[in-house]
Design an enzyme around this catalytic site. Structure first.
Site, PDB file in Angstrom:
ATOM      1  N   ASP A 151       0.812  -1.226   0.000  1.00  0.00           N
ATOM      2  CA  ASP A 151       0.000   0.000   0.000  1.00  0.00           C
ATOM      3  C   ASP A 151       0.842   1.271   0.000  1.00  0.00           C
ATOM      4  O   ASP A 151       0.443   2.296   0.553  1.00  0.00           O
ATOM      5  CB  ASP A 151      -0.956   0.042   1.215  1.00  0.00           C
ATOM      6  CG  ASP A 151      -1.759  -1.230   1.337  1.00  0.00           C
ATOM      7  OD1 ASP A 151      -2.306  -1.662   0.321  1.00  0.00           O
ATOM      8  OD2 ASP A 151      -1.825  -1.790   2.447  1.00  0.00           O
ATOM      9  N   ALA A 194      -4.122  -7.890  -4.317  1.00  0.00           N
ATOM     10  CA  ALA A 194      -3.551  -6.550  -4.442  1.00  0.00           C
ATOM     11  C   ALA A 194      -4.686  -5.538  -4.386  1.00  0.00           C
ATOM     12  O   ALA A 194      -5.855  -5.884  -4.560  1.00  0.00           O
ATOM     13  CB  ALA A 194      -2.801  -6.415  -5.760  1.00  0.00           C
ATOM     14  N   HIS A 237      -4.413  -1.931  -5.906  1.00  0.00           N
ATOM     15  CA  HIS A 237      -3.791  -0.721  -6.448  1.00  0.00           C
ATOM     16  C   HIS A 237      -4.873   0.282  -6.823  1.00  0.00           C
ATOM     17  O   HIS A 237      -5.825  -0.056  -7.519  1.00  0.00           O
ATOM     18  CB  HIS A 237      -2.976  -1.046  -7.690  1.00  0.00           C
ATOM     19  CG  HIS A 237      -1.844  -1.992  -7.423  1.00  0.00           C
ATOM     20  ND1 HIS A 237      -0.937  -1.783  -6.418  1.00  0.00           N
ATOM     21  CD2 HIS A 237      -1.474  -3.141  -8.016  1.00  0.00           C
ATOM     22  CE1 HIS A 237      -0.058  -2.770  -6.416  1.00  0.00           C
ATOM     23  NE2 HIS A 237      -0.378  -3.617  -7.369  1.00  0.00           N
ATOM     24  N   THR A 257      -6.063 -12.062   3.335  1.00  0.00           N
ATOM     25  CA  THR A 257      -7.133 -11.360   2.616  1.00  0.00           C
ATOM     26  C   THR A 257      -8.254 -12.336   2.244  1.00  0.00           C
ATOM     27  O   THR A 257      -9.256 -11.944   1.678  1.00  0.00           O
ATOM     28  CB  THR A 257      -6.598 -10.711   1.314  1.00  0.00           C
ATOM     29  OG1 THR A 257      -5.862 -11.692   0.594  1.00  0.00           O
ATOM     30  CG2 THR A 257      -5.721  -9.522   1.604  1.00  0.00           C
ATOM     31  N   ASP A 302       2.119  14.654   1.470  1.00  0.00           N
ATOM     32  CA  ASP A 302       1.085  15.656   1.789  1.00  0.00           C
ATOM     33  C   ASP A 302       0.274  15.273   3.027  1.00  0.00           C
ATOM     34  O   ASP A 302      -0.277  16.130   3.704  1.00  0.00           O
ATOM     35  CB  ASP A 302       0.152  15.860   0.586  1.00  0.00           C
ATOM     36  CG  ASP A 302      -0.444  14.552   0.076  1.00  0.00           C
ATOM     37  OD1 ASP A 302       0.333  13.614  -0.166  1.00  0.00           O
ATOM     38  OD2 ASP A 302      -1.679  14.472  -0.066  1.00  0.00           O
TER      39      ASP A 302
HETATM   40  P1  GDP Z   1      -0.516   0.255  -3.706  1.00  0.00           P
HETATM   41  O1  GDP Z   1      -1.157  -1.028  -3.325  1.00  0.00           O
HETATM   42  O2  GDP Z   1       0.934   0.288  -3.331  1.00  0.00           O
HETATM   43  O3  GDP Z   1      -0.754   0.654  -5.115  1.00  0.00           O
HETATM   44  O4  GDP Z   1      -1.154   1.368  -2.794  1.00  0.00           O
HETATM   45  P2  GDP Z   1      -2.665   1.844  -2.680  1.00  0.00           P
HETATM   46  O5  GDP Z   1      -3.226   2.064  -4.008  1.00  0.00           O
HETATM   47  O6  GDP Z   1      -3.424   1.051  -1.698  1.00  0.00           O
HETATM   48  O7  GDP Z   1      -2.407   3.173  -1.902  1.00  0.00           O
HETATM   49  C1  GDP Z   1      -2.220   4.306  -2.431  1.00  0.00           C
HETATM   50  C2  GDP Z   1      -3.381   5.235  -2.116  1.00  0.00           C
HETATM   51  O8  GDP Z   1      -2.870   6.490  -1.871  1.00  0.00           O
HETATM   52  C3  GDP Z   1      -4.305   5.412  -3.296  1.00  0.00           C
HETATM   53  O9  GDP Z   1      -5.585   5.777  -2.878  1.00  0.00           O
HETATM   54  C4  GDP Z   1      -3.630   6.522  -4.071  1.00  0.00           C
HETATM   55  O10 GDP Z   1      -4.490   7.223  -4.923  1.00  0.00           O
HETATM   56  C5  GDP Z   1      -3.152   7.372  -2.937  1.00  0.00           C
HETATM   57  N1  GDP Z   1      -1.900   8.094  -3.156  1.00  0.00           N
HETATM   58  C6  GDP Z   1      -0.787   7.668  -3.778  1.00  0.00           C
HETATM   59  N2  GDP Z   1       0.171   8.612  -3.688  1.00  0.00           N
HETATM   60  C7  GDP Z   1      -0.362   9.627  -2.983  1.00  0.00           C
HETATM   61  C8  GDP Z   1       0.133  10.881  -2.521  1.00  0.00           C
HETATM   62  O11 GDP Z   1       1.279  11.259  -2.724  1.00  0.00           O
HETATM   63  N3  GDP Z   1      -0.729  11.647  -1.785  1.00  0.00           N
HETATM   64  C9  GDP Z   1      -1.995  11.272  -1.505  1.00  0.00           C
HETATM   65  N4  GDP Z   1      -2.754  12.085  -0.784  1.00  0.00           N
HETATM   66  N5  GDP Z   1      -2.491  10.111  -1.924  1.00  0.00           N
HETATM   67  C10 GDP Z   1      -1.683   9.305  -2.648  1.00  0.00           C
END
Ligand code: GDP
Length: 424
Positions: free
Chosen positions: A12, A38, A40, A129, A333
């Site tokens: 995540d 996963a 994403h 999961t 952020d």
């Molecule tokens: P993954 O499994 O590694 O792809 O991670 P996830 O998709 O679960 O987590 C990423 C979450 O954080 C998603 O909702 C993205 O849209 C969001 N996200 C990713 N980078 C950033 C960021 O720099 N700032 C913010 N606020 N949200 C982000």
């Protein structure tokens, strides 16, 4: 050019979003391990998409996506996921999606066994999961799996399934006292999905070997992070596959090739879904504030994630086992509300200061040792260049870079495609 994008932490980290960003420069995106566990999340001009099973590159029409032999594929889930994407205007056909004939298939009884085992473990559960991933990878090594390529020869499939059902029924009945498997039902299930996906199943090793020879740009997308890797993660609270970059060529079907670059995606703070040791964990109000700010609820399961400050010990280890060349630091952020930002710089294990990531009981009893740095305490979501960044944010990035011993190339400041700063 062969690039791998992997998670440095517990998953995540925002890999999906970084793959989406970097896949603009790619011809092919490959997933090489894991299954539909996963989660994403990608936000682009067409909307918000959650991908459990498909490579994130599927959102770009010019990119060919490959599901490699290292994956465990639940075809029922794939049917649902592709249907949802098509509703969102994404085109999916054998032209832009290729499934390895050597990928193992997650069958309904794997999901059932996953749930039965978690229930048996009760208070000691692994936090699965419950998508059948552990049981199907277990079967891979027991050589009891049906593979995607088996669907191309229905006589062979029927024969293989006979033996597998006899064996698995003993397990379902004997171990858990559940109903035996029904061969005809399972065969019908497999035939249904064979009809649906037959044209997608190919020898992806041959496809990718040709692509490498032709100089195509290929990206390997990992699921989960280093700390969930079956060998190097927080065993037994790991996933059941290899989440590390070195496995990418193997799980893709081209074990002889070498990666050109490895991008590690690392979060500006720590999160963890499920059970297992998580040293820099926050609880109570402090945790709730960070969880809310970061929207830390599992994309695959909706479970609230455990949260805490950045963990140097775990992340430096993550960078090392991933062999990361560059880091993309995500979700900076989210820390904007903090006046002082804690960083877990070492662990205390039985009164000893530890900086190398421990294993076994040492990891369970480890206590975090924190240092505090100044926060920027302002909205950074509009930063696009280094000049836009507050000095405290630059200092935080530089400090983490030094502590984890890896160059931070991207700093992401929001979820949208363009919300990041390239540092060099
Ligand atoms: P993954 O499994 O590694 O792809 O991670 P996830 O998709 O679960 O987590 C990423 C979450 O954080 C998603 O909702 C993205 O849209 C969001 N996200 C990713 N980078 C950033 C960021 O720099 N700032 C913010 N606020 N949200 C982000």
């Amino acid at each position: 050019m062969l690039t791998s994008i992997v998670g440095i932490n517990w998953g995540d980290e925002g890999k999906g979003r970084m793959v989406d960003l970097l896949s603009e420069q790619q011809d092919i995106v490959v997933r090489y391990q894991g299954g539909n566990n996963a989660g994403h999340t990608v936000i682009n001009e067409r909307g918000k998409f959650i991908l459990n099973l498909l490579p994130s590159g599927i959102l770009r029409p010019e990119v060919v996506c490959v599901m490699g032999n290292g994956m465990a594929i639940d075809l029922e889930h794939l049917d649902k996921e592709t249907a949802k994407l098509r509703e969102g205007g994404i085109e999916i056909s054998p032209k832009n999606l290729k499934i390895s004939d050597r990928a193992i298939l997650t069958l309904p009884y794997h999901v059932q066994l996953d749930c039965l085992e978690e229930e048996r473990l009760a208070g000691e559960k692994y936090g699965s999961t419950r998508r059948g991933i552990g049981p199907v990878y277990g079967d891979k090594y027991l050589k009891k799996c049906i593979r995607a390529g088996d669907l191309l020869d229905l006589d062979y499939l029927a024969k293989r399934l006979k033996g597998v059902v006899a064996y698995k029924s003993l397990m379902v009945e004997g171990m858990y006292g559940a109903e035996p498997l029904v061969y005809d039902e399972l065969l019908a299930w497999l035939k249904k999905y064979a009809d649906m996906f037959r044209d997608y199943i190919v020898d992806t090793g041959v496809y990718l070997t040709d692509a490498v020879k032709a100089g195509k740009r290929i990206m390997f997308e990992a699921q989960l992070g280093a700390l969930r890797d079956i060998d190097f993660g927080i065993y037994p609270y790991t996933s059941s596959s290899s989440t590390i970059a070195a496995y990418a060529p193997i799980g893709a079907g081209i074990p002889g090739v070498k990666l050109d670059e490895v991008y590690g995606v690392m979060k500006a703070y720590s999160t963890c879904v499920g059970e297992g040791p998580f040293t820099a964990e926050w609880f109570g109000e402090e945790a709730e504030e960070l969880r809310k700010a970061g929207g830390e609820y599992g994309a695959a399961t909706g479970r609230p994630r455990r949260v805490g400050p950045f963990d140097v010990v775990a992340s430096r280890y993550g960078c090392r086992v991933q062999g990361a060349d560059y880091i993309a630091l995500t979700k900076t952020d989210i820390l904007s509300y903090m006046k002082k930002i804690p960083i877990c710089v070492a662990y205390d294990v039985n009164g000893k200061r530890v900086t190398e990531f421990p294993t076994g009981n040492d990891l369970i009893i480890a206590k975090p040792i924190y240092e505090y740095v100044d926060g920027w305490n302002c909205d950074i979501s509009g930063c696009r260049t280094i000049e836009d960044m507050p000095k405290e944010l630059i200092a935080y990035v530089k400090k983490l870079e030094e502590l984890v011993d890896c160059k931070i190339k991207y700093v992401s400041v929001g979820a949208e495609r363009e919300a990041y700063v390239q540092m060099f």
